[in-house]
Design an enzyme around this catalytic site. Structure first.
Site, short mmCIF file in Angstrom:
data_model
loop_
_atom_site.label_atom_id
_atom_site.label_comp_id
_atom_site.label_asym_id
_atom_site.label_seq_id
_atom_site.Cartn_x
_atom_site.Cartn_y
_atom_site.Cartn_z
N LEU A 1 15.52 -35.66 59.93
CA LEU A 1 15.63 -35.91 61.37
C LEU A 1 15.46 -34.55 62.03
CD1 LEU A 1 16.21 -38.26 63.30
CD2 LEU A 1 18.64 -37.76 63.09
N ASP A 2 14.66 -34.50 63.10
CA ASP A 2 14.35 -33.22 63.74
C ASP A 2 15.62 -32.42 64.06
OD1 ASP A 2 11.71 -33.88 63.66
OD2 ASP A 2 11.53 -34.37 65.79
N TYR A 3 15.48 -31.12 64.02
CA TYR A 3 16.59 -30.19 64.28
C TYR A 3 17.29 -30.50 65.60
CZ TYR A 3 18.94 -25.67 65.01
OH TYR A 3 19.87 -24.68 65.24
N SER B 1 17.28 -33.37 67.19
CA SER B 1 17.65 -34.78 67.33
C SER B 1 18.99 -35.04 66.65
CB SER B 1 16.58 -35.67 66.70
OG SER B 1 15.33 -35.47 67.32
#
Length: 245
Positions: A103-105, A107
């Site tokens: 999961l994106d940093y 997000s």
């Protein structure tokens, strides 16, 4: 379920996959009383008796968790830049637990954790049709044309990318809109890039579900065990985890 002997032994914590192959080829492993030198030999962990240097190897216990990843946490067990990462949250969990996907940093939201590699592979591979569900706050008021464009998708970054499902949830003061977005195969920063491309930059991204598994009552940074029904849902339930032909 049948497993290759080398995979079974590495999962059981005997050693790395490469080292396990050396152990097998050296004749230190017996399957049902007979020496086996074939790392790729298929065994049934529940029925076959496997011994290494005379000691029986028990099937590894498998663990499954849901984690509410905070923003600004890297989705790995360590980070060379010293940033906070998932490894900081799982120190008290059984050995071998790893995050399933990323999961994106910037997000937040649901990440699954497990030591079951086959289960993790099924969740991540698009052929099993397991959706990832997000709530996304964007700038502006996307119209029906924008929603349709996102669903149809287009080529960028060398890949065809689309949103499997997108709908408006609500509009807020300050010219913002909340969207619900579903992805089957997610690429790096896909939601951010697709939203920005049509002029609706994403300001907040929260993953709320993977298949039918949700955050439930988890608070940011918390971890909970999955129950048996949740585990089975992603092992090939009726509506989730069924392989595409």
């Amino acid at each position: 379920m049948l497993l290759r002997l080398n995979k079974f032994l590495s999962r059981a914590g005997i050693s790395s996959r490469r080292k396990v192959e050396e152990i097998i080829k050296s004749g230190l492993v017996k399957v049902n009383g007979a020496i086996c030198r074939e790392p790729s030999k298929k065994i049934d962990p529940e029925k076959d008796i496997v011994k290494v240097e005379g000691k029986r190897v028990a099937p590894p216990k498998l663990y499954y968790y849901a984690f509410y990843k905070p923003k600004e946490v890297v989705s790995t067990l360590s980070d060379p830049e010293g940033r906070k990462c998932i490894g900081d949250f799982v120190k008290n969990l059984p050995k071998g637990i790893k995050p399933v996907g990323r999961l994106d940093y910037s997000s937040e939201g649901l990440i699954l954790l497990t030591n079951d590699g086959d289960w993790a592979q099924k969740i991540q591979h698009p052929r099993y049709n397991i959706k990832k569900i997000y709530y996304v706050k964007v700038q502006g008021r996307p119209d029906s044309k924008a929603l349709e464009k996102w669903k149809k998708g287009w080529f960028f970054d060398g890949k065809f990318q689309k949103m499997e499902y997108v709908k408006k949830i609500s509009e807020t003061k300050g010219n913002h809109t909340w969207l619900e977005i579903h992805l089957i195969q997610g690429y790096t920063h896909q939601i951010k890039k697709m939203c920005a491309y049509l002029g609706y930059p994403a300001e907040k991204i929260k993953r709320i579900g993977i298949g039918k598994i949700t955050l439930k009552n988890l608070k940011i940074g918390e971890i909970r065990k999955l129950d048996e029904n949740e585990i089975k849902l992603l092992k090939g339930g009726k509506n989730e985890g069924s392989r595409k032909n």
